[in-house]
Design an enzyme around this catalytic site. Sequence first.
Site, PDB file in Angstrom:
ATOM      1  N   SER A  93      47.790  41.112  63.745  1.00 55.13           N
ATOM      2  CA  SER A  93      48.164  39.726  64.047  1.00 55.13           C
ATOM      3  C   SER A  93      47.384  38.719  63.201  1.00 55.13           C
ATOM      4  CB  SER A  93      47.917  39.434  65.528  1.00 55.13           C
ATOM      5  OG  SER A  93      48.460  40.448  66.334  1.00 55.13           O
TER       6      SER A  93
HETATM    7  N1  SAH Z   1      46.292  44.300  68.216  1.00 60.58           N
HETATM    8  C1  SAH Z   1      46.828  44.906  67.019  1.00 60.58           C
HETATM    9  C2  SAH Z   1      48.227  44.388  66.734  1.00 60.58           C
HETATM   10  C3  SAH Z   1      49.152  45.508  66.506  1.00 60.58           C
HETATM   11  S1  SAH Z   1      50.882  45.142  66.557  1.00 60.58           S
HETATM   12  C4  SAH Z   1      45.867  44.719  65.852  1.00 60.58           C
HETATM   13  O1  SAH Z   1      44.865  44.006  66.017  1.00 60.58           O
HETATM   14  O2  SAH Z   1      46.093  45.299  64.792  1.00 60.58           O
HETATM   15  C5  SAH Z   1      51.330  45.767  68.147  1.00 60.58           C
HETATM   16  C6  SAH Z   1      51.193  47.242  68.350  1.00 60.58           C
HETATM   17  O3  SAH Z   1      51.745  47.512  69.634  1.00 60.58           O
HETATM   18  C7  SAH Z   1      51.946  48.127  67.372  1.00 60.58           C
HETATM   19  O4  SAH Z   1      51.040  48.961  66.724  1.00 60.58           O
HETATM   20  C8  SAH Z   1      52.913  48.921  68.268  1.00 60.58           C
HETATM   21  O5  SAH Z   1      53.057  50.277  67.851  1.00 60.58           O
HETATM   22  C9  SAH Z   1      52.222  48.837  69.612  1.00 60.58           C
HETATM   23  N2  SAH Z   1      53.053  49.040  70.794  1.00 60.58           N
HETATM   24  C10 SAH Z   1      54.317  48.586  71.056  1.00 60.58           C
HETATM   25  N3  SAH Z   1      54.698  48.979  72.294  1.00 60.58           N
HETATM   26  C11 SAH Z   1      53.666  49.694  72.818  1.00 60.58           C
HETATM   27  C12 SAH Z   1      53.456  50.373  74.058  1.00 60.58           C
HETATM   28  N4  SAH Z   1      54.369  50.405  75.017  1.00 60.58           N
HETATM   29  N5  SAH Z   1      52.261  50.992  74.260  1.00 60.58           N
HETATM   30  C13 SAH Z   1      51.288  50.996  73.304  1.00 60.58           C
HETATM   31  N6  SAH Z   1      51.445  50.383  72.115  1.00 60.58           N
HETATM   32  C14 SAH Z   1      52.610  49.736  71.881  1.00 60.58           C
END
Ligand code: SAH
Length: 248
Positions: A93
């Site tokens: 993000s």
């Molecule tokens: N906080 C992260 C942002 C990653 S984007 C960072 O700092 O890099 C959001 C992430 O949520 C993605 O990697 C996606 O695979 C994950 N995601 C989506 N649905 C999910 C779920 N039900 N459980 C766990 N992860 C999930």
Amino acid sequence: MVESKDDGSRIERGAGIAGDMGSQKALQKCDDEELRRQREEMVARQIAARDIHDPRVLSAMRAIPRHRFVPPERIGEAYADTALPIGYGQTISQPFIVADMLAELALTGDEKVLEVGAGSGYAAALLGQLARQVIAIERIPALAERARRTLADLGITNVEIRCGDGTRGAPEDAPFDAILVSAGGRKVPKALIEQLAPGGRMVIPIGDPFLGQHLTRIVKDAKTGRLHEEVREAVRFVPLIGDDDDLA
Ligand code: SAH
């Protein structure tokens, strides 16, 4: 010149980034003066200048090297004012949004926190600076594994990355004083509401893929258990993918 290392990390010309340090001092050692300068500037221009003043959030953003959480070919953009691809169709993000969400959780240092959507592990690492214990769940095994390795390299020991469906939370470790959801769905997963401690705070992007998402802050009243919901700015997160059909 970019040189590949065995562990998949790379060293960029002049960047001087160490790849495999696990000591307590690793956070400082893995850094580099130029990247640190860029990070200071990121905090000043993108975060403090946009009205995020929680000193603990600002110092966590200064401490955690975001460049360690982006793909090697993106190191030059690590401190830019934007989300970046991390592979598998996912993103790390935008720094400001992460800081904003962290500030909304109002952490003081003694909390047990859950993150859903660990991705690169960047937000989880920041949470580790702001709270006592962090469990961060990621559904894509390769991302979970990479995040685990990055945190280990940085010597971060109070953050556990788990692989699975985070919409179910982590019932065996509940309740959580704070929950950060880093992916967006139509509704707040029920399990997460249940696993929020009395007085706990949750920040989650909620919305419709067509009408758009808004960052939503939910507080569970310490006495009555009632939920107070506050809808904040428009955001765009990758989808929260869970078993619950209602989410997406
Ligand atoms: N906080 C992260 C942002 C990653 S984007 C960072 O700092 O890099 C959001 C992430 O949520 C993605 O990697 C996606 O695979 C994950 N995601 C989506 N649905 C999910 C779920 N039900 N459980 C766990 N992860 C999930």
